[in-house]
Design a protein around this motif. Structure first.
Motif, PDB file in Angstrom:
ATOM      1  N   HIS A 153       0.858  -1.194   0.000  1.00 38.64           N
ATOM      2  CA  HIS A 153       0.000   0.000   0.000  1.00 38.64           C
ATOM      3  C   HIS A 153       0.891   1.241   0.000  1.00 38.64           C
ATOM      4  O   HIS A 153       1.814   1.346   0.811  1.00 38.64           O
ATOM      5  CB  HIS A 153      -0.898  -0.018   1.243  1.00 38.64           C
ATOM      6  N   PHE A 154       0.622   2.171  -0.900  1.00 36.17           N
ATOM      7  CA  PHE A 154       1.454   3.368  -1.012  1.00 36.17           C
ATOM      8  C   PHE A 154       1.363   4.253   0.237  1.00 36.17           C
ATOM      9  O   PHE A 154       2.372   4.810   0.691  1.00 36.17           O
ATOM     10  CB  PHE A 154       1.044   4.177  -2.265  1.00 36.17           C
ATOM     11  N   THR A 155       0.157   4.408   0.794  1.00 36.21           N
ATOM     12  CA  THR A 155       0.000   5.287   1.959  1.00 36.21           C
ATOM     13  C   THR A 155       0.763   4.742   3.159  1.00 36.21           C
ATOM     14  O   THR A 155       1.492   5.481   3.845  1.00 36.21           O
ATOM     15  CB  THR A 155      -1.496   5.449   2.317  1.00 36.21           C
ATOM     16  N   ARG A 156       0.616   3.446   3.431  1.00 36.62           N
ATOM     17  CA  ARG A 156       1.335   2.859   4.571  1.00 36.62           C
ATOM     18  C   ARG A 156       2.846   2.909   4.360  1.00 36.62           C
ATOM     19  O   ARG A 156       3.615   3.114   5.309  1.00 36.62           O
ATOM     20  CB  ARG A 156       0.875   1.413   4.795  1.00 36.62           C
ATOM     21  N   THR A 157       3.275   2.715   3.116  1.00 34.63           N
ATOM     22  CA  THR A 157       4.706   2.807   2.798  1.00 34.63           C
ATOM     23  C   THR A 157       5.220   4.208   3.068  1.00 34.63           C
ATOM     24  O   THR A 157       6.291   4.394   3.686  1.00 34.63           O
ATOM     25  CB  THR A 157       4.957   2.433   1.327  1.00 34.63           C
ATOM     26  N   ALA A 158       4.479   5.219   2.627  1.00 36.71           N
ATOM     27  CA  ALA A 158       4.889   6.607   2.849  1.00 36.71           C
ATOM     28  C   ALA A 158       4.968   6.921   4.337  1.00 36.71           C
ATOM     29  O   ALA A 158       5.916   7.579   4.807  1.00 36.71           O
ATOM     30  CB  ALA A 158       3.918   7.550   2.149  1.00 36.71           C
ATOM     31  N   ASP A 159       3.993   6.439   5.107  1.00 35.62           N
ATOM     32  CA  ASP A 159       4.010   6.672   6.563  1.00 35.62           C
ATOM     33  C   ASP A 159       5.215   5.997   7.212  1.00 35.62           C
ATOM     34  O   ASP A 159       5.877   6.583   8.079  1.00 35.62           O
ATOM     35  CB  ASP A 159       2.720   6.134   7.189  1.00 35.62           C
ATOM     36  N   ARG A 160       5.479   4.782   6.809  1.00 37.00           N
ATOM     37  CA  ARG A 160       6.604   4.028   7.409  1.00 37.00           C
ATOM     38  C   ARG A 160       7.949   4.671   7.105  1.00 37.00           C
ATOM     39  O   ARG A 160       8.848   4.683   7.966  1.00 37.00           O
ATOM     40  CB  ARG A 160       6.568   2.598   6.880  1.00 37.00           C
ATOM     41  N   LEU A 161       8.072   5.235   5.895  1.00 37.69           N
ATOM     42  CA  LEU A 161       9.342   5.845   5.494  1.00 37.69           C
ATOM     43  C   LEU A 161       9.383   7.348   5.762  1.00 37.69           C
ATOM     44  O   LEU A 161      10.380   7.999   5.436  1.00 37.69           O
ATOM     45  CB  LEU A 161       9.593   5.588   3.999  1.00 37.69           C
ATOM     46  N   HIS A 162       8.296   7.870   6.357  1.00 38.25           N
ATOM     47  CA  HIS A 162       8.213   9.308   6.638  1.00 38.25           C
ATOM     48  C   HIS A 162       8.396  10.117   5.346  1.00 38.25           C
ATOM     49  O   HIS A 162       9.173  11.066   5.284  1.00 38.25           O
ATOM     50  CB  HIS A 162       9.255   9.733   7.685  1.00 38.25           C
ATOM     51  N   MET A 163       7.658   9.684   4.316  1.00 37.15           N
ATOM     52  CA  MET A 163       7.705  10.337   3.009  1.00 37.15           C
ATOM     53  C   MET A 163       6.270  10.676   2.581  1.00 37.15           C
ATOM     54  O   MET A 163       5.297  10.301   3.243  1.00 37.15           O
ATOM     55  CB  MET A 163       8.335   9.405   1.968  1.00 37.15           C
ATOM     56  N   THR A 164       6.169  11.358   1.459  1.00 42.92           N
ATOM     57  CA  THR A 164       4.868  11.555   0.826  1.00 42.92           C
ATOM     58  C   THR A 164       4.618  10.401  -0.145  1.00 42.92           C
ATOM     59  O   THR A 164       5.560   9.736  -0.597  1.00 42.92           O
ATOM     60  CB  THR A 164       4.822  12.884   0.058  1.00 42.92           C
ATOM     61  N   GLN A 165       3.332  10.182  -0.495  1.00 46.00           N
ATOM     62  CA  GLN A 165       3.010   9.136  -1.476  1.00 46.00           C
ATOM     63  C   GLN A 165       3.630   9.439  -2.831  1.00 46.00           C
ATOM     64  O   GLN A 165       4.112   8.532  -3.516  1.00 46.00           O
ATOM     65  CB  GLN A 165       1.483   9.017  -1.628  1.00 46.00           C
ATOM     66  N   SER A 166       3.664  10.718  -3.189  1.00 40.99           N
ATOM     67  CA  SER A 166       4.261  11.084  -4.477  1.00 40.99           C
ATOM     68  C   SER A 166       5.761  10.812  -4.469  1.00 40.99           C
ATOM     69  O   SER A 166       6.342  10.452  -5.504  1.00 40.99           O
ATOM     70  CB  SER A 166       3.990  12.556  -4.784  1.00 40.99           C
TER      71      SER A 166
END
Length: 289
Positions: free
Chosen positions: A18-31
């Motif tokens: 999931h892109f959103t969970r990945t972004a949260d885990r890496l402290h990044m934005t989805q883009s």
């Protein structure tokens, strides 16, 4: 070479699904995550994801990259921990010192290895110049010397002192100059230095070791007192070497009227960060000495 930051984003996405969970885990934005995946696909020249609206699946190439890549990412993460670690009881410690103090230190160094099995301690007995050279060339971590080093690459400070003793056969109770002349001298690598210090301070007749007939020589610290114990001559040694002799009843130690001690210097390579394990051994040495 694959950019490890892009690879980390891809492997995390494959795990999370999931892109959103990945972004949260890496402290990044989805883009930001999407950009990393796109750059990785462009770099490799293959599609890594099959996109289906908000969902995705890994292509064959994406599956292979994930299987290989997660090990690489884990190894890089472990590498950071390994480099950052500085355990006080783990790793190699290389010690060089005079034989006399080495006889005292080595059993205690071994006792530390018994307690801390992660330590690997090597101890070499050597004269001052060899110790200084090894420290300057980073061939030893800790050096002990009986004179201050001269090399610019080596720092030193006093750490202890060793009393010098006149050693004779056990039957010699109070040696005078004539008795020493009759006995003759048992030589060793530091013999001239030690004898000059102690005999020069206590016997006005002393000019040099050439005053005495040399009756033997040994460069093995544990063997120097063997001929003395057999009545073949006298010698001068630091107290650490005397205390380690296996048959003390066969020799007699004389401190003489004017005691003389030799300063022991701790030598370390200048401007070098000292690992925790080396600091630990130095602290223990200071207690023992």
């Amino acid at each position: 070479m694959i950019n490890p930051v892009w690879l980390r984003s891809f492997c995390t996405l494959a795990e999370e699904g999931h892109f959103t969970r990945t972004a949260d885990r890496l402290h990044m934005t989805q883009s930001g995550v999407s950009q990393h995946i796109r750059k990785l696909e462009e770099h490799l020249g293959v599609a890594l994801l099959i996109r289906q609206g908000k969902h995705f699946a890994l292509t064959d190439a994406g599956g292979r990259l994930y299987r290989e890549g997660q090990g690489i990412i884990q190894a890089l993460s472990n590498l950071g921990h390994i480099i950052g670690e500085d355990p006080p009881h783990q790793g190699a410690v290389r010690v060089m010192c005079p034989g006399s103090v080495g006889l005292k230190l080595y059993p205690k160094l071994l006792s530390q290895q018994q307690v801390h099995r992660g330590l690997a301690i090597s101890c070499r007995f050597a004269p001052n110049l060899d110790v200084e050279k090894a420290i300057a060339e980073n061939d030893a971590d800790i050096g002990l010397m009986t004179s201050p080093p001269q090399a610019q690459e080596v720092d030193s400070r006093p750490i202890a002192s060793e009393q010098l003793l006149l050693l004779t056969p056990a039957e010699v109770a109070s040696p005078d100059w004539q008795q020493l002349l009759a006995l003759g001298y048992i030589g060793h690598p530091d013999g001239i230095h030690h004898a000059s210090l102690l005999l020069g301070a206590n016997f006005p007749q002393f000019r040099s070791l050439n005053d005495f007939q040399q009756k033997g020589f040994s460069n093995q610290i544990s063997l120097i007192l063997e001929p003395v114990s057999l009545g073949l001559g006298f010698t001068v040694l630091p107290s650490y070497a005397v205390n380690a002799f296996r048959e003390p009843n066969l020799i007699r130690a004389h401190s003489l009227e004017k005691p003389v001690s030799e300063t022991l210097f701790l030598a370390l390579r200048r401007s070098q960060v000292v690992p925790a394990r080396v600091e630990f051994i130095i602290r223990e040495m200071e207690k023992w000495l």
